[in-house]
Every structure is written in structure tokens, then in C-alpha cells.
Design a protein around this motif. Structure first.
Motif, PDB file in Angstrom:
ATOM      1  N   VAL A   1      12.222   1.516   4.315  1.00 18.70           N
ATOM      2  CA  VAL A   1      11.122   1.561   5.273  1.00 18.70           C
ATOM      3  C   VAL A   1      10.072   2.554   4.773  1.00 18.70           C
ATOM      4  O   VAL A   1      10.356   3.747   4.633  1.00 18.70           O
ATOM      5  CB  VAL A   1      11.618   1.967   6.671  1.00 18.70           C
ATOM      6  CG1 VAL A   1      10.443   2.120   7.641  1.00 18.70           C
ATOM      7  CG2 VAL A   1      12.605   0.924   7.197  1.00 18.70           C
ATOM      8  N   VAL A   2       8.880   2.055   4.476  1.00 17.04           N
ATOM      9  CA  VAL A   2       7.821   2.892   3.901  1.00 17.04           C
ATOM     10  C   VAL A   2       6.624   3.073   4.835  1.00 17.04           C
ATOM     11  O   VAL A   2       5.695   3.801   4.523  1.00 17.04           O
ATOM     12  CB  VAL A   2       7.348   2.332   2.538  1.00 17.04           C
ATOM     13  CG1 VAL A   2       8.411   2.519   1.482  1.00 17.04           C
ATOM     14  CG2 VAL A   2       6.926   0.868   2.647  1.00 17.04           C
ATOM     15  N   TYR A   3       6.649   2.388   5.992  1.00 18.41           N
ATOM     16  CA  TYR A   3       5.590   2.620   6.984  1.00 18.41           C
ATOM     17  C   TYR A   3       6.097   2.276   8.372  1.00 18.41           C
ATOM     18  O   TYR A   3       7.085   1.555   8.533  1.00 18.41           O
ATOM     19  CB  TYR A   3       4.316   1.826   6.660  1.00 18.41           C
ATOM     20  CG  TYR A   3       4.422   0.323   6.865  1.00 18.41           C
ATOM     21  CD1 TYR A   3       4.082  -0.266   8.079  1.00 18.41           C
ATOM     22  CD2 TYR A   3       4.846  -0.517   5.838  1.00 18.41           C
ATOM     23  CE1 TYR A   3       4.166  -1.631   8.264  1.00 18.41           C
ATOM     24  CE2 TYR A   3       4.928  -1.878   6.017  1.00 18.41           C
ATOM     25  CZ  TYR A   3       4.591  -2.436   7.236  1.00 18.41           C
ATOM     26  OH  TYR A   3       4.689  -3.794   7.418  1.00 18.41           O
TER      27      TYR A   3
ATOM     28  N   LYS B   1       0.826  -1.210   0.000  1.00 11.87           N
ATOM     29  CA  LYS B   1       0.000   0.000   0.000  1.00 11.87           C
ATOM     30  C   LYS B   1       0.858   1.256   0.000  1.00 11.87           C
ATOM     31  O   LYS B   1       0.636   2.187  -0.785  1.00 11.87           O
ATOM     32  CB  LYS B   1      -0.926  -0.006   1.225  1.00 11.87           C
ATOM     33  CG  LYS B   1      -2.001  -1.066   1.207  1.00 11.87           C
ATOM     34  CD  LYS B   1      -2.789  -1.045   2.513  1.00 11.87           C
ATOM     35  CE  LYS B   1      -3.805  -2.167   2.572  1.00 11.87           C
ATOM     36  NZ  LYS B   1      -4.516  -2.200   3.879  1.00 11.87           N
ATOM     37  N   SER B   2       1.840   1.285   0.877  1.00 13.68           N
ATOM     38  CA  SER B   2       2.679   2.475   0.984  1.00 13.68           C
ATOM     39  C   SER B   2       3.561   2.660  -0.250  1.00 13.68           C
ATOM     40  O   SER B   2       3.842   3.791  -0.661  1.00 13.68           O
ATOM     41  CB  SER B   2       3.541   2.393   2.244  1.00 13.68           C
ATOM     42  OG  SER B   2       4.174   3.624   2.489  1.00 13.68           O
ATOM     43  N   PHE B   3       4.001   1.559  -0.854  1.00 11.12           N
ATOM     44  CA  PHE B   3       4.785   1.608  -2.087  1.00 11.12           C
ATOM     45  C   PHE B   3       4.035   2.392  -3.156  1.00 11.12           C
ATOM     46  O   PHE B   3       4.585   3.323  -3.769  1.00 11.12           O
ATOM     47  CB  PHE B   3       5.048   0.175  -2.556  1.00 11.12           C
ATOM     48  CG  PHE B   3       5.724   0.061  -3.904  1.00 11.12           C
ATOM     49  CD1 PHE B   3       7.103   0.087  -4.000  1.00 11.12           C
ATOM     50  CD2 PHE B   3       4.980  -0.117  -5.064  1.00 11.12           C
ATOM     51  CE1 PHE B   3       7.732  -0.049  -5.239  1.00 11.12           C
ATOM     52  CE2 PHE B   3       5.595  -0.253  -6.299  1.00 11.12           C
ATOM     53  CZ  PHE B   3       6.976  -0.211  -6.385  1.00 11.12           C
ATOM     54  N   PHE B   4       2.781   2.052  -3.384  1.00  9.71           N
ATOM     55  CA  PHE B   4       2.000   2.716  -4.424  1.00  9.71           C
ATOM     56  C   PHE B   4       1.544   4.106  -4.005  1.00  9.71           C
ATOM     57  O   PHE B   4       1.488   5.023  -4.832  1.00  9.71           O
ATOM     58  CB  PHE B   4       0.811   1.844  -4.821  1.00  9.71           C
ATOM     59  CG  PHE B   4       1.210   0.628  -5.608  1.00  9.71           C
ATOM     60  CD1 PHE B   4       1.639   0.748  -6.922  1.00  9.71           C
ATOM     61  CD2 PHE B   4       1.192  -0.634  -5.041  1.00  9.71           C
ATOM     62  CE1 PHE B   4       2.030  -0.360  -7.662  1.00  9.71           C
ATOM     63  CE2 PHE B   4       1.571  -1.755  -5.757  1.00  9.71           C
ATOM     64  CZ  PHE B   4       2.003  -1.621  -7.076  1.00  9.71           C
ATOM     65  N   GLU B   5       1.237   4.303  -2.720  1.00  9.60           N
ATOM     66  CA  GLU B   5       0.843   5.634  -2.252  1.00  9.60           C
ATOM     67  C   GLU B   5       1.985   6.636  -2.386  1.00  9.60           C
ATOM     68  O   GLU B   5       1.763   7.829  -2.582  1.00  9.60           O
ATOM     69  CB  GLU B   5       0.360   5.555  -0.803  1.00  9.60           C
ATOM     70  CG  GLU B   5      -1.009   4.899  -0.653  1.00  9.60           C
ATOM     71  CD  GLU B   5      -1.487   4.864   0.782  1.00  9.60           C
ATOM     72  OE1 GLU B   5      -0.858   5.524   1.643  1.00  9.60           O
ATOM     73  OE2 GLU B   5      -2.487   4.169   1.045  1.00  9.60           O
ATOM     74  N   ASN B   6       3.218   6.152  -2.282  1.00  6.66           N
ATOM     75  CA  ASN B   6       4.374   7.032  -2.451  1.00  6.66           C
ATOM     76  C   ASN B   6       4.701   7.311  -3.913  1.00  6.66           C
ATOM     77  O   ASN B   6       5.552   8.144  -4.207  1.00  6.66           O
ATOM     78  CB  ASN B   6       5.601   6.424  -1.758  1.00  6.66           C
ATOM     79  CG  ASN B   6       5.717   6.844  -0.314  1.00  6.66           C
ATOM     80  OD1 ASN B   6       5.975   7.998  -0.015  1.00  6.66           O
ATOM     81  ND2 ASN B   6       5.494   5.912   0.605  1.00  6.66           N
TER      82      ASN B   6
END
Length: 223
Positions: free
Chosen positions: A145-147, A56-61
Motif C-alpha cells: 500500500v503506497v497511498y 505516482k507513489s511508486f516513483f515518489e518513494n
């Protein structure tokens, strides 16, 4: 029987799957905070996701992956768990390989993919299995680290016959202010069970498939 799930699960799910003699409640013991990470190119990199939150965080970023097998900058995607795989599919990406935990993924990479360059998108509490084992084998590996996982440490006054756990951080958060004794303990995988063993000598019923469906099957067999 009163059962406590240490994460939010829909009441519809409970009403369909659990007997009427079972009272199931949920409490959040951790919370997730996505981090803002500056994007960078992923050309000729293999991607690792060990959680749905990492996806989720990969794509949100705004990171971009390329799953076109014919392209020169094609990205192989490796992931841990069916939940992570499903989150990738929601974003229209498949997976090259799905393993049940980080330990088995590390072994697979060492044996089969040593020439690839890996970027691992994960949380701040991700296990150190990959970054301990892959560099030792001279495998190019970078952790991003994305979250963040924040442990909430709730104090729960109500008495429960059984408690269900979904992550090591969830175990730590619950165990700080709540006893694990005189309860049936259920865990979604061996990694979570390993953390539980640090806090209790009680028997732990573990889902081998690391899925909610398999975990519920074990719960229904034991209660």
C-alpha cells in the motif's frame, strides 16, 4: 442540463467537449495521500499497478524498476486501465500487459503467468480481487500500500440532472450525504457501477473502455 462530475476536470475540456446547453461542474469527493514506504529490491519480480496514483507513489518513494529485456533482473509491468498506462509512460516505462480491470488481470495471470512472482503497488482501498485469487492458485503475490484514499463525504445542496462517477470510493463518499434518485448516473467502469448498484436501483450508463473519452461519448449520446 446540469451535470456534476465527482472529480476535478479542466474547464477547457468541458468547453470543447460538451454542448453549450450543458452546465458541467466538478466537486472532489475523495483525496489522495501518498504514503512513505521503505524501498526494497525488485529483482525477478513482476510489478502490478491498478491505478495512476499507485504509479505516482511508486516513483515518489524511490522504487527502481528495470525494463531492460536483456537484464537478469528485468521487471515485467502489468497494469489496469489506460490512465495507469499513461502515467507509466510519463516515467519512461512501458507495460507488458494492460487489462481493463483487476478481475480480467487476475484471470490473465492465472492462465498465463502462474510461475511469476508479483508485487502489487496500490492504495488502501484497492479491491481484494488479486490477493483473493492469486494465492489460491499458489501464485506468489505481495500487496504494497503506497497511498491512501480518503473519502470526503461532501454535502451538495445544488440540484443536478446527472452525476458522473470515477471510482467505488467516490460513489461511497457522494452517497453518504446525497441522494442518487431522480438523476442520470454515469460511471467510468463496471467496478464503479457495481458500487453504485449498492446505493440505487436507477439505471447506470457505464463506460466499457474505462476512459474519460469513452465516458464522455456516452454522456453526449444520452443527454
Amino acid at each position: 442540463m446540469n451535470i456534476l462530475f465527482t472529480k476535478k476536470i479542466s474547464q477547457d475540456f468541458f468547453s470543447k467537449e460538451l454542448a453549450k446547453t450543458v452546465s458541467a461542474k466538478c466537486v472532489e469527493v475523495i483525496q489522495i495521500k501518498n504514503l512513505q514506504v521503505k524501498t526494497f529490491g525488485l529483482t525477478n519480480k513482476s510489478l502490478i499497478f491498478t491505478s495512476a496514483n499507485g504509479v505516482k507513489s511508486f516513483f515518489e518513494n524511490g522504487f527502481k524498476a528495470n525494463e531492460d529485456f536483456t537484464a537478469k533482473d528485468y521487471n515485467k509491468i502489468y497494469c489496469v486501465g489506460e490512465k495507469t498506462k499513461k502515467e507509466l509512460r510519463k516515467n519512461n516505462f512501458g507495460t507488458f500487459k494492460v487489462l481493463k480491470n483487476a478481475e480480467t488481470l487476475a484471470k490473465f495471470i492465472v492462465k498465463n503467468c502462474a510461475q511469476e512472482k508479483f508485487v502489487h503497488f496500490c492504495g488502501n482501498l484497492a479491491l481484494d480481487v488479486l490477493d483473493e485469487k492469486l494465492p489460491l492458485q499458489n501464485i506468489a503475490y505481495k500487496k504494497i500500500v503506497v497511498y491512501e484514499t480518503q473519502e470526503l463525504f461532501p454535502e451538495i445542496s445544488e440540484k443536478y440532472d446527472a452525476v458522473v462517477f470515477f471510482s467505488p470510493s467516490g460513489v461511497r463518499s457522494f452517497a453518504k450525504h446525497n441522494s442518487l434518485e431522480n438523476k442520470m448516473l454515469f460511471s467510468i467502469g463496471e467496478t464503479t457501477s457495481s458500487e453504485l448498484r449498492k446505493h440505487t436501483e436507477n439505471r447506470i450508463f457505464t463506460s466499457e473502455a474505462n476512459t474519460l473519452k469513452d465516458l464522455l461519448k456516452i454522456i453526449k449520446e444520452k443527454i
